[in-house]
Design a protein around this motif. Structure first.
Motif, short mmCIF file in Angstrom:
data_model
loop_
_atom_site.label_atom_id
_atom_site.label_comp_id
_atom_site.label_asym_id
_atom_site.label_seq_id
_atom_site.Cartn_x
_atom_site.Cartn_y
_atom_site.Cartn_z
N GLU A 1 2.42 11.51 -1.39
CA GLU A 1 2.07 12.26 -0.52
C GLU A 1 2.35 13.81 -1.06
OE1 GLU A 1 0.06 10.88 3.31
OE2 GLU A 1 2.01 12.54 3.56
N ARG B 1 1.70 4.59 -0.38
CA ARG B 1 0.87 6.40 -1.62
C ARG B 1 1.87 7.78 -1.65
NH1 ARG B 1 -1.60 9.56 2.36
NH2 ARG B 1 -3.06 11.12 1.61
N SER C 1 0.29 -1.16 6.65
CA SER C 1 1.54 -1.82 6.50
C SER C 1 2.95 -1.43 7.92
CB SER C 1 2.25 -1.06 5.27
OG SER C 1 1.41 -1.94 4.10
N LEU D 1 -4.33 7.32 9.21
CA LEU D 1 -4.01 6.13 9.17
C LEU D 1 -3.48 5.78 7.44
CD1 LEU D 1 -6.65 3.95 11.26
CD2 LEU D 1 -4.56 4.67 11.53
N LYS D 2 -4.12 6.47 6.72
CA LYS D 2 -3.21 6.93 4.99
C LYS D 2 -1.71 7.77 4.98
CE LYS D 2 -6.25 9.68 2.90
NZ LYS D 2 -7.44 10.42 2.72
N LYS D 3 -1.25 7.79 5.76
CA LYS D 3 -0.40 8.81 6.41
C LYS D 3 0.92 7.47 5.79
CE LYS D 3 2.16 11.74 8.70
NZ LYS D 3 1.72 13.49 8.73
N ALA D 4 1.65 8.60 4.57
CA ALA D 4 2.51 7.99 4.38
C ALA D 4 3.46 7.84 5.60
CB ALA D 4 2.97 8.02 2.89
N HIS E 1 -8.87 9.07 9.79
CA HIS E 1 -8.88 8.89 8.40
C HIS E 1 -8.34 8.86 7.86
CE1 HIS E 1 -11.24 8.78 3.85
NE2 HIS E 1 -10.36 7.60 4.03
N SER F 1 0.80 -1.33 -0.12
CA SER F 1 -0.11 -0.03 0.30
C SER F 1 0.52 0.85 0.38
CB SER F 1 -1.00 -0.19 0.75
OG SER F 1 -0.53 -0.53 1.88
N TRP G 1 -1.54 2.36 8.26
CA TRP G 1 -2.63 1.32 8.57
C TRP G 1 -2.88 0.40 7.15
CZ3 TRP G 1 -3.02 -0.71 13.47
CH2 TRP G 1 -3.79 -1.90 13.00
N LYS H 1 1.57 2.71 3.35
CA LYS H 1 0.36 3.89 4.73
C LYS H 1 0.86 3.30 6.50
CE LYS H 1 -2.93 2.78 1.94
NZ LYS H 1 -5.19 3.25 1.54
#
Lengths: 269, 431
Positions: free
Chosen positions: A57, A55, B247, B22-25, B19, A53, B245, B243
């Motif tokens: 940014e 990403r 990983s 938790l998707k912070k790289a 939200h 996953s 959450w 991310k």
């Protein structure tokens, strides 16, 4: 794979939980494997169960924009009414806070006990008998030539600053300026190294050297414990000795200067 | 689980709150894990430390031992030392916890130092991370000090010698030395007040401060986002990584378990600080060879090899111990704190940097770092001058004399060599 890891974990955790008087290495290994197995399970869970996953940014600039700063200043900037006395008030407030904080910090002075005075004296006085760590008085016949022993003032074997290292050399080996205060070849020095205070415990009778194991300072026994090697800069203070009527070794006086490591007022005794 | 999560969400607005987070790289590189290893070692220290605190007696009062360890029955010792013997031998778990605690302390400082080196060599301390660098240096200082207090609490001969040396170091400070020494030790060393005082610092003041600083350190990294090496299109305005959450969180948690597993294995399998062998701290006792924990070795090395430079100033004494045990660490600390500002001044580069340098592309900084590491490592080796002497059959005074030269020439050679190698095979000079 995750299932395998968790089953290792389960069975080994049980062994780890066996504190039935089992040895430390076994307890440690068991617990370590149990913990590591959880780690393995987590890694395989992350790798196999979830897709990678990744990403991308953007980094927003950290600095606020000028409109944000203007908005901030307009809400929180200094109100006009107090402009003229602002500096005085601010200074007084700062002074008040400094005053309170200083008062609190200075109240910690009760932590300071002693300062310089205790460093200038030991428990030795004229006539005090030398004793072993078991508080047995030391007799003129106690040591043979080349022998060494740790000594304390009689009755004060817990006095760290009064620890003395006593050596016996051949009477004939004493240089003329060492004869006074060295009855029967006994020479006594403070055992506390003048570098960093460790007991100077290593004696080499052939070289006539007392060496400190902490930083390898070496002191010449037959030359008033003059430092001849290592980082010590000052000789060990000497305890002049004499013999009392029953043949026991006694101090002729307290040390002529402060024992142990140097300090600011250390040259004045 | 839906029900429970909805229940929490109704009270905290979790979905909205988490939200974005938790998707912070999080940029991923193996060297970015060094700080985490330090953090996890700290957690192990806290847990093992709590256990020890329940069984340790923080008292310097002398008693005659009459406990489970036969060879010491009848010996005079402090209550503190006796409690350490009891918890080490009454059941096998106590020794495991104490040894794990001590190993965790050594690994904690080692991880911090490696992490500091990584941050230094990649230039991650530059704008906007200067404050976080200084928070980190403060934590290094606190970790080292707390480690010293920790092994002093067991009150064996090794701890006692450490006390003598630190006491002497404080005494050597001009004007205020004796006052500082008696403040730390509660009177003339050794004093009955010493152990209780060290205990309060070791168990309460420093760990709480470290906890707060760790939170600040992580919050700053969270806010500013982690730096990243220049790869695959990373720039000052973009980054990529797994991310949070699931990983990144899964990998971090796995690392925690691996670190704690390693520390427990070390604590169980490799003996450390066998206090029953050195014996209790009593007057006149000393043992040889004597070494502190590794992270104080550089100061001890300096203490050994610095020649006697004592001098008097208007009749007052300045012992040479002041230079090796106070001035050297003081200047080291000062340079560490000031480095981001020193470098910015010299390079004229005050810009924000989120992209890391590869050390090979910064010959001057890397050479300075190599020289510094060499210097402190050589001092560390000098602290084992007696071991070197025994191994090489050269007398210890000669070994120390040799180190005086090596400690000056070595860093110069290391720095010069590093600079020449790196400036030789770069294609472009950095501005």
């Amino acid at each position: 794979m995750a299932a395998l890891a968790t089953s290792i974990l389960a069975s080994v955790a049980f062994v780890g939980a066996m504190f039935l008087g089992r040895s430390t290495p076994l307890l440690g290994s068991a617990l370590a494997v149990a913990l590591a197995a959880i780690g393995v399970a987590l890694v395989s869970w992350a790798n196999d169960v979830f897709p990678p996953s990744i990403r991308w940014e953007n980094r927003e600039p950290l600095e606020s924009t000028s409109s944000e700063r203007t908005a901030f200043m307009s809400d929180f900037g200094a109100p006009g009414r107090f402009t003229t006395r602002r500096r005085l008030l601010g200074g007084l407030l700062a002074g008040a806070l400094v005053g309170v904080v200083s008062g609190l910090i200075l109240s910690l002075r009760s932590l300071f006990r002693g300062g310089v005075e205790p460093l200038l004296t030991t428990s030795w006085a004229t006539g005090t008998r030398l004793a072993t760590t078991d508080d047995e008085p030391i007799h003129v016949d106690t040591l043979s030539e080349g022998g060494t022993i740790t000594a304390f003032p009689e009755g004060k074997t817990d006095a760290f600053d009064s620890t003395v290292i006593l050596v016996r050399v051949a009477s004939g080996a004493l240089p003329p300026d060492h004869r006074e205060g060295s009855p029967e070849g006994y020479i006594a020095y403070s055992k506390l190294c003048t570098h960093a205070g460790c007991p100077v415990g290593l004696y080499d009778p052939d070289a006539g050297l007392l060496t400190c194991p902490c930083h390898h300072s070496a002191f010449q026994v037959l030359d008033h414990a003059r430092p001849t090697g290592g980082p010590a800069g000052r000789p060990l203070p000497r305890l002049l000795l004499s013999v009392d009527d029953e043949g026991f070794l006694v101090a002729a006086a307290d040390f002529d200067r402060p024992v142990g490591p140097g300090f600011w007022e250390g040259t004045r005794s | 689980m839906r029900g429970a999560v909805r229940w929490l969400d109704a009270r905290f607005g979790l979905a909205r709150l988490l939200h974005g987070q938790l998707k912070k790289a999080f940029p991923a590189h193996w060297s970015f894990l060094l700080g985490e290893i330090a953090l996890f070692s700290f957690i192990v220290l806290v847990f093992t430390g709590i256990y020890l605190t329940l069984f340790y007696e923080a008292s310097g009062e002398m008693i005659v031992y009459d406990g489970v360890y036969e060879p010491l029955v009848g010996t005079s010792m402090s209550r503190a030392y006796a409690s350490v013997i009891e918890l080490s031998f009454r059941d096998h778990l106590g020794l495991l916890v104490r040894q794990t605690h001590h190993w965790a302390a050594l690994v904690f400082v080692a991880a911090i130092v490696l992490h500091l080196a990584r941050v230094f060599f990649t230039g991650a301390f530059r704008n906007p991370r200067e404050i976080n660098w200084m928070v980190g240096v403060t934590m290094l200082l606190l970790a080292v000090v707390n480690g010293y207090f920790g092994y002093s609490l067991v009150d064996d001969v090794l701890a006692g010698m450490g006390g003598h040396i630190v006491n002497s170091g404080l005494l050597s400070i001009p004007v205020v030395g004796p006052w500082l020494a008696s403040a730390l030790f509660g009177g003339e060393f050794p004093s009955l007040a010493t152990i209780p005082r060290f205990f309060v610092f070791h168990v309460l003041i420093i760990p709480v401060t470290l906890g707060v600083l760790i939170a600040v350190h992580l919050a700053i990294v969270w806010k500013q986002k982690h730096t990243q090496f220049p790869e695959r299109g990373v720039s000052e305005s973009t980054l990529y990584g797994p991310k949070l959450w699931p990983s990144y969180a899964a990998r971090s948690m796995a690392l925690f378990f691996f670190v704690s597993a390693t520390l427990v294995a070390l604590g169980g399998l490799i003996q450390i600080h066998a206090v029953w062998m050195t014996g209790p701290f009593l007057p006149g006792l000393v043992s040889s060879p004597l070494h502190p924990d590794w992270y104080l070795g550089w100061i001890e090395g300096a203490n050994r090899i610095l020649p006697p430079l004592d001098f008097t100033l208007f009749g007052y004494l300045v012992p040479s111990l002041f230079f090796s045990s106070v001035l050297l660490p003081g200047v080291t600390l000062l340079l560490l704190y000031a480095w981001p500002f020193i470098e910015a001044r010299f390079t004229g580069d005050y810009d924000t940097h989120h992209v890391l340098d590869r050390p090979s592309e910064r010959p001057v900084r890397t050479a300075i770092g190599a020289a510094a590491l060499t210097f402190y490592t050589l001092l560390f080796v000098a602290a084992s001058a007696d071991v070197v002497s025994v191994a090489t059959a050269i007398d210890v005074q000669t070994v120390m004399q040799a180190f005086r030269f090596i400690v000056v020439l070595g860093p110069v050679a290391a720095g010069a060599t590093t600079y020449l190698i790196l400036s030789g095979d770069k294609e472009a000079q950095p501005t």
